[in-house]
Design a protein around this motif. Structure first.
Motif, PDB file in Angstrom:
ATOM      1  N   THR A 124     -99.200   0.117  -7.902  1.00 27.64           N
ATOM      2  CA  THR A 124     -97.893  -0.082  -7.944  1.00 27.64           C
ATOM      3  C   THR A 124     -97.038   1.050  -7.250  1.00 27.64           C
ATOM      4  OG1 THR A 124     -97.798  -0.649 -10.347  1.00 27.64           O
ATOM      5  CG2 THR A 124     -95.834  -0.035  -9.517  1.00 27.64           C
ATOM      6  N   VAL A 125     -95.883   0.374  -6.339  1.00 21.23           N
ATOM      7  CA  VAL A 125     -95.195   1.308  -5.661  1.00 21.23           C
ATOM      8  C   VAL A 125     -93.912   1.297  -6.283  1.00 21.23           C
ATOM      9  CG1 VAL A 125     -93.854   1.608  -3.610  1.00 21.23           C
ATOM     10  CG2 VAL A 125     -96.160   1.027  -3.221  1.00 21.23           C
ATOM     11  N   ALA A 126     -93.257   2.662  -6.968  1.00 19.83           N
ATOM     12  CA  ALA A 126     -91.940   2.250  -7.497  1.00 19.83           C
ATOM     13  C   ALA A 126     -90.778   2.679  -6.502  1.00 19.83           C
ATOM     14  CB  ALA A 126     -91.740   3.547  -8.720  1.00 19.83           C
ATOM     15  N   VAL A 127     -89.522   2.171  -6.446  1.00 21.86           N
ATOM     16  CA  VAL A 127     -88.667   2.574  -5.696  1.00 21.86           C
ATOM     17  C   VAL A 127     -87.441   2.358  -6.524  1.00 21.86           C
ATOM     18  CG1 VAL A 127     -88.347   0.069  -5.053  1.00 21.86           C
ATOM     19  CG2 VAL A 127     -87.569   1.786  -3.445  1.00 21.86           C
ATOM     20  N   GLY A 128     -86.490   3.522  -6.176  1.00 22.45           N
ATOM     21  CA  GLY A 128     -85.395   3.443  -6.690  1.00 22.45           C
ATOM     22  C   GLY A 128     -84.142   3.121  -5.802  1.00 22.45           C
ATOM     23  N   ILE A 129     -83.231   2.172  -6.490  1.00 21.14           N
ATOM     24  CA  ILE A 129     -81.856   1.762  -5.806  1.00 21.14           C
ATOM     25  C   ILE A 129     -80.817   1.985  -6.499  1.00 21.14           C
ATOM     26  CG2 ILE A 129     -83.499  -0.199  -4.783  1.00 21.14           C
ATOM     27  CD1 ILE A 129     -80.986  -1.260  -7.181  1.00 21.14           C
ATOM     28  N   LEU A 138     -91.239  -2.310   0.203  1.00 19.66           N
ATOM     29  CA  LEU A 138     -91.765  -3.512   0.016  1.00 19.66           C
ATOM     30  C   LEU A 138     -92.873  -3.706   1.176  1.00 19.66           C
ATOM     31  CD1 LEU A 138     -88.547  -5.592  -0.365  1.00 19.66           C
ATOM     32  CD2 LEU A 138     -90.730  -5.456  -1.850  1.00 19.66           C
ATOM     33  N   ALA A 139     -92.557  -3.215   2.319  1.00 24.76           N
ATOM     34  CA  ALA A 139     -93.298  -3.185   3.537  1.00 24.76           C
ATOM     35  C   ALA A 139     -94.793  -2.322   3.244  1.00 24.76           C
ATOM     36  CB  ALA A 139     -92.820  -2.550   4.785  1.00 24.76           C
ATOM     37  N   GLU A 140     -94.667  -1.276   2.704  1.00 25.41           N
ATOM     38  CA  GLU A 140     -95.658  -0.392   2.121  1.00 25.41           C
ATOM     39  C   GLU A 140     -96.462  -1.097   1.110  1.00 25.41           C
ATOM     40  OE1 GLU A 140     -98.347   2.937   2.237  1.00 25.41           O
ATOM     41  OE2 GLU A 140     -96.861   2.275   3.832  1.00 25.41           O
ATOM     42  N   ALA A 141     -95.671  -1.759   0.310  1.00 28.09           N
ATOM     43  CA  ALA A 141     -96.575  -2.591  -0.748  1.00 28.09           C
ATOM     44  C   ALA A 141     -97.443  -3.473  -0.295  1.00 28.09           C
ATOM     45  CB  ALA A 141     -95.485  -3.019  -1.768  1.00 28.09           C
ATOM     46  N   ARG A 142     -96.785  -4.435   0.903  1.00 27.93           N
ATOM     47  CA  ARG A 142     -97.699  -5.399   1.432  1.00 27.93           C
ATOM     48  C   ARG A 142     -98.842  -4.798   2.126  1.00 27.93           C
ATOM     49  NH1 ARG A 142     -92.703  -7.033   3.097  1.00 27.93           N
ATOM     50  NH2 ARG A 142     -91.723  -8.567   2.086  1.00 27.93           N
ATOM     51  N   LEU A 143     -98.839  -3.624   2.800  1.00 27.74           N
ATOM     52  CA  LEU A 143     -99.992  -3.074   3.160  1.00 27.74           C
ATOM     53  C   LEU A 143    -101.046  -2.814   2.358  1.00 27.74           C
ATOM     54  CD1 LEU A 143     -98.220  -0.635   5.964  1.00 27.74           C
ATOM     55  CD2 LEU A 143     -99.470  -2.724   6.157  1.00 27.74           C
ATOM     56  N   ARG A 144    -100.601  -2.106   1.141  1.00 27.22           N
ATOM     57  CA  ARG A 144    -101.483  -1.651   0.028  1.00 27.22           C
ATOM     58  C   ARG A 144    -101.972  -2.664  -0.640  1.00 27.22           C
ATOM     59  NH1 ARG A 144    -100.393   3.998  -1.819  1.00 27.22           N
ATOM     60  NH2 ARG A 144     -99.248   5.021  -0.228  1.00 27.22           N
ATOM     61  N   GLY A 145    -101.358  -3.904  -0.936  1.00 28.83           N
ATOM     62  CA  GLY A 145    -101.461  -4.753  -1.622  1.00 28.83           C
ATOM     63  C   GLY A 145    -101.116  -4.347  -3.217  1.00 28.83           C
ATOM     64  N   ILE A 184     -83.344  -7.944   2.635  1.00 27.47           N
ATOM     65  CA  ILE A 184     -84.794  -7.658   1.896  1.00 27.47           C
ATOM     66  C   ILE A 184     -85.495  -8.656   1.864  1.00 27.47           C
ATOM     67  CG2 ILE A 184     -85.344  -7.113  -0.461  1.00 27.47           C
ATOM     68  CD1 ILE A 184     -83.733  -4.715   1.059  1.00 27.47           C
ATOM     69  N   ASP A 185     -86.938  -8.587   2.300  1.00 26.02           N
ATOM     70  CA  ASP A 185     -87.956  -9.705   2.002  1.00 26.02           C
ATOM     71  C   ASP A 185     -88.946  -9.343   0.986  1.00 26.02           C
ATOM     72  OD1 ASP A 185     -89.738 -11.645   2.504  1.00 26.02           O
ATOM     73  OD2 ASP A 185     -90.352 -10.897   4.510  1.00 26.02           O
ATOM     74  N   THR A 186     -88.890  -9.960  -0.210  1.00 26.67           N
ATOM     75  CA  THR A 186     -89.787  -9.745  -1.184  1.00 26.67           C
ATOM     76  C   THR A 186     -90.848 -10.695  -1.088  1.00 26.67           C
ATOM     77  OG1 THR A 186     -88.282 -11.531  -2.706  1.00 26.67           O
ATOM     78  CG2 THR A 186     -87.815  -9.112  -2.640  1.00 26.67           C
ATOM     79  N   THR A 187     -91.015 -11.576  -0.017  1.00 25.10           N
ATOM     80  CA  THR A 187     -92.132 -12.543   0.149  1.00 25.10           C
ATOM     81  C   THR A 187     -93.597 -11.892   0.009  1.00 25.10           C
ATOM     82  OG1 THR A 187     -90.777 -13.800   1.740  1.00 25.10           O
ATOM     83  CG2 THR A 187     -93.323 -14.274   1.605  1.00 25.10           C
ATOM     84  N   GLY A 188     -94.200 -12.322  -0.984  1.00 26.50           N
ATOM     85  CA  GLY A 188     -95.796 -12.194  -1.205  1.00 26.50           C
ATOM     86  C   GLY A 188     -95.812 -10.707  -1.859  1.00 26.50           C
ATOM     87  N   VAL A 189     -94.748 -10.217  -2.604  1.00 26.52           N
ATOM     88  CA  VAL A 189     -94.824  -8.955  -3.274  1.00 26.52           C
ATOM     89  C   VAL A 189     -94.469  -9.326  -4.806  1.00 26.52           C
ATOM     90  CG1 VAL A 189     -94.164  -6.625  -3.718  1.00 26.52           C
ATOM     91  CG2 VAL A 189     -94.377  -7.653  -1.323  1.00 26.52           C
ATOM     92  N   ASP A 190     -95.200  -8.904  -5.776  1.00 27.95           N
ATOM     93  CA  ASP A 190     -94.937  -9.112  -7.028  1.00 27.95           C
ATOM     94  C   ASP A 190     -93.902  -7.804  -7.474  1.00 27.95           C
ATOM     95  OD1 ASP A 190     -94.954  -9.592 -10.034  1.00 27.95           O
ATOM     96  OD2 ASP A 190     -96.760  -8.301 -10.295  1.00 27.95           O
ATOM     97  N   ILE A 191     -92.768  -8.249  -7.804  1.00 27.84           N
ATOM     98  CA  ILE A 191     -91.522  -7.461  -8.175  1.00 27.84           C
ATOM     99  C   ILE A 191     -91.231  -7.443  -9.772  1.00 27.84           C
ATOM    100  CG2 ILE A 191     -88.996  -6.880  -7.843  1.00 27.84           C
ATOM    101  CD1 ILE A 191     -89.819  -7.293  -5.079  1.00 27.84           C
ATOM    102  N   GLY A 222     -89.115  -1.252  10.016  1.00 26.50           N
ATOM    103  CA  GLY A 222     -90.285  -1.493  11.289  1.00 26.50           C
ATOM    104  C   GLY A 222     -90.945  -0.252  11.420  1.00 26.50           C
ATOM    105  N   GLU A 223     -91.807  -0.241  12.648  1.00 22.67           N
ATOM    106  CA  GLU A 223     -92.473   0.605  13.028  1.00 22.67           C
ATOM    107  C   GLU A 223     -91.519   2.120  13.131  1.00 22.67           C
ATOM    108  OE1 GLU A 223     -95.740   0.863  13.494  1.00 22.67           O
ATOM    109  OE2 GLU A 223     -95.726  -1.130  12.781  1.00 22.67           O
ATOM    110  N   ASP A 224     -90.423   1.927  13.649  1.00 22.09           N
ATOM    111  CA  ASP A 224     -89.470   3.159  13.764  1.00 22.09           C
ATOM    112  C   ASP A 224     -88.977   3.743  12.587  1.00 22.09           C
ATOM    113  OD1 ASP A 224     -89.585   2.710  16.664  1.00 22.09           O
ATOM    114  OD2 ASP A 224     -87.706   1.714  16.746  1.00 22.09           O
ATOM    115  N   ASP A 225     -89.089   3.088  11.401  1.00 12.67           N
ATOM    116  CA  ASP A 225     -88.617   3.678  10.081  1.00 12.67           C
ATOM    117  C   ASP A 225     -89.860   4.030   9.153  1.00 12.67           C
ATOM    118  OD1 ASP A 225     -86.040   2.815  10.809  1.00 12.67           O
ATOM    119  OD2 ASP A 225     -86.353   0.751   9.864  1.00 12.67           O
ATOM    120  N   ARG A 226     -90.943   3.965   9.838  1.00  9.21           N
ATOM    121  CA  ARG A 226     -92.135   4.113   8.983  1.00  9.21           C
ATOM    122  C   ARG A 226     -92.668   5.548   9.189  1.00  9.21           C
ATOM    123  NH1 ARG A 226     -93.683   0.736   5.643  1.00  9.21           N
ATOM    124  NH2 ARG A 226     -95.983   1.424   5.533  1.00  9.21           N
TER     125      ARG A 226
END
Length: 154
Positions: free
Chosen positions: A3-8, A22-29, A76-83, A150-154
């Motif tokens: 799990t990746v936790a994120v505060g909003i 979300l991008a990191e969660a996709r990379l980690r599954g 926000i793209d939540t595609t493919g991520v269990d939220i 994207g790449e510049d934000d990571r």
């Protein structure tokens, strides 16, 4: 599943953090736990307690709307991520640290308060970095014209 936790909180910084998580969660599954904390202001005495109790329902509803709006944001793209959305009453840093107790990573946004001003205001991201039992990523708001994580934000 990890799990990746994120505060909003509805700010540009928290939306940037959500995109990053979300991008990191996709990379980690990993699954993503999206957390929004809110709290009543300090109140003293019986009358103050009664007055603020009447606000609890509307404030909780507003908190749920903030979380829903963040997840519905067009950037926000939540595609493919269990939220898993979580809205909880309490001090933001405490709620986030508790929500990330079993997470691989905690992601929070930065509103850009640094230096002395940040110390005066108290920084949720700083408290999370000091108190979390997992690694913490502090994401600065995206630059204009670069709304995706994207790449510049990571």
């Amino acid at each position: 599943m990890s799990t990746v936790a994120v505060g909003i909180d509805g700010s540009a910084g928290s939306l940037a953090a959500l995109r990053w998580a979300l991008a990191e969660a996709r990379l980690r599954g990993s699954a993503v736990r999206v957390v929004h904390a809110w709290q009543l202001p300090y109140h003293q005495g019986y009358i103050g307690h009664l007055a603020l109790e009447g606000l609890r329902g509307p404030l909780d509803e507003a908190a749920h709307q903030t979380l829903d709006a963040a997840l519905a944001d067009e950037t926000i793209d939540t595609t493919g991520v269990d939220i898993t959305p979580i809205v909880e009453e309490g001090a933001p840093a405490r709620v986030l640290i508790e929500a990330a107790a079993d997470a691989e990573l905690l992601v929070v946004g930065s509103r850009g308060f640094g230096g002395f001003r940040g110390l005066l205001l108290g920084s949720v991201s700083q408290q999370c970095a000091q108190g979390a039992t997992c690694p913490v990523v502090i994401v600065r708001p995206t630059r204009p014209g670069n709304e995706s994580a994207g790449e510049d934000d990571r």
